[in-house]
Design an enzyme around this catalytic site. Structure first.
Site, PDB file in Angstrom:
ATOM      1  N   GLY A   1      -7.563  18.170 -30.708  1.00 51.24           N
ATOM      2  CA  GLY A   1      -6.733  17.056 -31.129  1.00 51.24           C
ATOM      3  C   GLY A   1      -6.330  17.111 -32.590  1.00 51.24           C
ATOM      4  N   THR A   2      -7.248  17.514 -33.460  1.00 52.02           N
ATOM      5  CA  THR A   2      -6.929  17.554 -34.891  1.00 52.02           C
ATOM      6  C   THR A   2      -5.808  18.539 -35.173  1.00 52.02           C
ATOM      7  OG1 THR A   2      -9.100  16.808 -35.668  1.00 52.02           O
ATOM      8  CG2 THR A   2      -7.822  18.185 -37.174  1.00 52.02           C
TER       9      THR A   2
ATOM     10  N   CYS B   1     -15.330  11.890 -36.677  1.00 47.27           N
ATOM     11  CA  CYS B   1     -14.838  12.788 -37.716  1.00 47.27           C
ATOM     12  C   CYS B   1     -15.088  12.244 -39.121  1.00 47.27           C
ATOM     13  CB  CYS B   1     -13.345  13.048 -37.513  1.00 47.27           C
ATOM     14  SG  CYS B   1     -12.975  13.788 -35.921  1.00 47.27           S
TER      15      CYS B   1
ATOM     16  N   ALA C   1      -9.094  18.405 -24.783  1.00 50.91           N
ATOM     17  CA  ALA C   1      -9.900  18.614 -23.582  1.00 50.91           C
ATOM     18  C   ALA C   1     -11.224  17.873 -23.616  1.00 50.91           C
ATOM     19  CB  ALA C   1     -10.149  20.112 -23.389  1.00 50.91           C
ATOM     20  N   HIS C   2     -11.911  17.890 -24.759  1.00 53.07           N
ATOM     21  CA  HIS C   2     -13.292  17.387 -24.782  1.00 53.07           C
ATOM     22  C   HIS C   2     -13.387  15.870 -24.661  1.00 53.07           C
ATOM     23  CE1 HIS C   2     -13.711  16.007 -29.131  1.00 53.07           C
ATOM     24  NE2 HIS C   2     -12.518  16.562 -29.111  1.00 53.07           N
TER      25      HIS C   2
ATOM     26  N   ASN D   1      -8.773   4.931 -31.519  1.00 55.76           N
ATOM     27  CA  ASN D   1     -10.024   5.629 -31.250  1.00 55.76           C
ATOM     28  C   ASN D   1     -11.263   4.860 -31.689  1.00 55.76           C
ATOM     29  OD1 ASN D   1      -8.749   6.426 -33.890  1.00 55.76           O
ATOM     30  ND2 ASN D   1     -10.790   7.271 -34.238  1.00 55.76           N
TER      31      ASN D   1
ATOM     32  N   GLN E   1      -7.126   9.915 -27.479  1.00 52.80           N
ATOM     33  CA  GLN E   1      -8.125   8.981 -26.944  1.00 52.80           C
ATOM     34  C   GLN E   1      -7.680   8.377 -25.615  1.00 52.80           C
ATOM     35  OE1 GLN E   1     -11.666   8.410 -27.110  1.00 52.80           O
ATOM     36  NE2 GLN E   1     -11.019   8.663 -29.221  1.00 52.80           N
TER      37      GLN E   1
END
Length: 388
Positions: free
Chosen positions: A77-78, A336, A208-209, A161, A189
């Site tokens: 995502g980042t 994060c 994915a995670h 998020n 999210q």
């Protein structure tokens, strides 16, 4: 005997789904799984076919009219968010012959979007933040008010998020386009938990995670017509938008997780929402000393399986460590930025007082959560707050 933990931080990273693990292992057990999908030999072509099959599944799961060829495989995502904001802003400025130099970000975005602002400013862009209302919603009228002229890019999230509040994505997209800007939607999210309302967005980020796929894999779906300038150089993979050898096994496992969550989306959402509603009712009942971060309790206004509360007079770090001692794993907000003792930028933007925001907790889960374990967590947090 090892200590038993109840993991309640799915919004940071959800447990790997068996289907994703099995897909990853099955790929690596195939002869030639080490082949580079960009090689011309037979094994390379087979790897490329596997990658493209995964890309088709990911594109279908994102929906919103994106074609497989518009899906860029990333490391998560980042990277997807960084790539979208920088690449789209530069592309829009170039297409406008350097006239469009404004970028608008919502004040509640993930750090992977907000932290790009400094770099954008160093490149000559003007960056402006649009704030949410007290319930954490970025209102279309407020975005329209700050649009102004020569806006290159707007970036907003589909669901926050930290608070789980769902944003009016489709209306925000309309406002951005009416102002002549392209728009990126961070759906990291929201993806796999709610249907994405971004049919006209120019780009959408996913990871994915967050849905039970492997760590280190994500995607950026970006329209072929959208102006874009690559931010790294290399072999020209991913249509030149993201050079570098792709993680085929990771993409295959991501696709497997996509199939599961999209298949079960309509049945899972009400089940998980009901569990969250029950926990909210217990934790935020009168006299508990625990407050919700937002009064938006209607199921379709917040993410299922995400509970966002505050304990005034106590710090998040203390609460997290006490809960950890009791075997419950939660977070204060975004994983994060979990080493920061400052109040959440999201809650601050919503106007939440500092003493309340410092005691924020985020509890997150999906349909795999045992309801008895969630009840036990509520018991533990209430006991801590009551200092029993």
């Amino acid at each position: 005997m090892s200590k038993r933990y109840t993991y309640l931080d799915y919004a940071a990273s959800a447990p790997l789904r068996p289907e994703a693990r099995d897909a990853w292992l099955a790929y690596h057990e195939k002869p030639g799984s080490e082949a580079n999908p960009n090689s011309l030999h037979s094994l390379g072509r087979e790897a490329a076919r596997e990658l493209e099959a995964a890309r088709r599944t990911i594109a279908t799961s994102i929906g919103c009219g994106f074609r497989p060829g518009e899906v860029v495989i990333t490391s998560g995502g980042t990277e997807s968010n960084n790539l979208a904001v920088l690449g789209m802003a530069e592309g829009a400025r170039r297409k406008s012959s350097n006239k469009k130099k404004r970028v608008i970000l919502s004040a509640i975005e993930h750090d992977s979007v907000l932290d790009v602002a400094t770099l954008l400013r160093s490149r000559g862009f003007e960056v402006e933040l649009v704030g949410p209302d007290h319930n954490g919603v970025v209102q279309p009228d407020e975005l329209a008010r700050v649009m102004g002229e020569n806006c290159a890019l707007v970036s907003v999230m589909a669901a926050n998020n930290e608070t789980g509040v769902i944003q009016p994505t489709a209306k925000l997209v309309e406002v951005a386009h009416a102002g002549g800007a392209v728009i990126h939607v961070d759906a990291v999210q929201a993806f796999g938990r709610i249907p994405l309302d971004a049919a006209k967005a120019d780009a959408v980020s996913v990871a994915a995670h967050k849905i039970g796929g492997p760590l280190g894999v994500g995607a950026l779906a970006i329209r072929a017509r959208c102006p874009f300038e690559a931010q790294s150089l290399g072999g020209g993979q991913e249509g030149g938008k993201r050079p570098g050898t792709q993680d085929v096994a990771g993409a295959v496992a991501f696709a497997a997780a996509c199939r599961v969550v999209m298949r079960d989306l309509t049945t899972v959402r009400p089940k998980v929402a009901a569990m969250a509603n029950k926990a909210y009712s217990r934790l935020c009942a009168e006299g508990t000393g625990i407050l919700p971060t937002t009064q938006a309790f209607v199921d379709d206004t917040r993410m299922p399986g995400m509970i966002s509360v505050m304990v005034p007079g106590m710090e998040s770090e203390t609460l997290i460590l006490k809960l950890d001692d009791l075997g419950f794993e939660v977070s204060a907000g975004s994983a994060c930025s979990s080493d920061s003792l400052d109040p959440s930028h999201v809650l601050s933007a919503m106007g939440v007082p500092r003493d309340q925001a410092l005691g924020a907790l985020r509890i997150s889960f999906d349909e795999r959560m045992n309801e008895e374990d969630l009840d036990a967590f509520c018991d533990a947090l209430l006991k801590i707050v009551r200092k029993e």
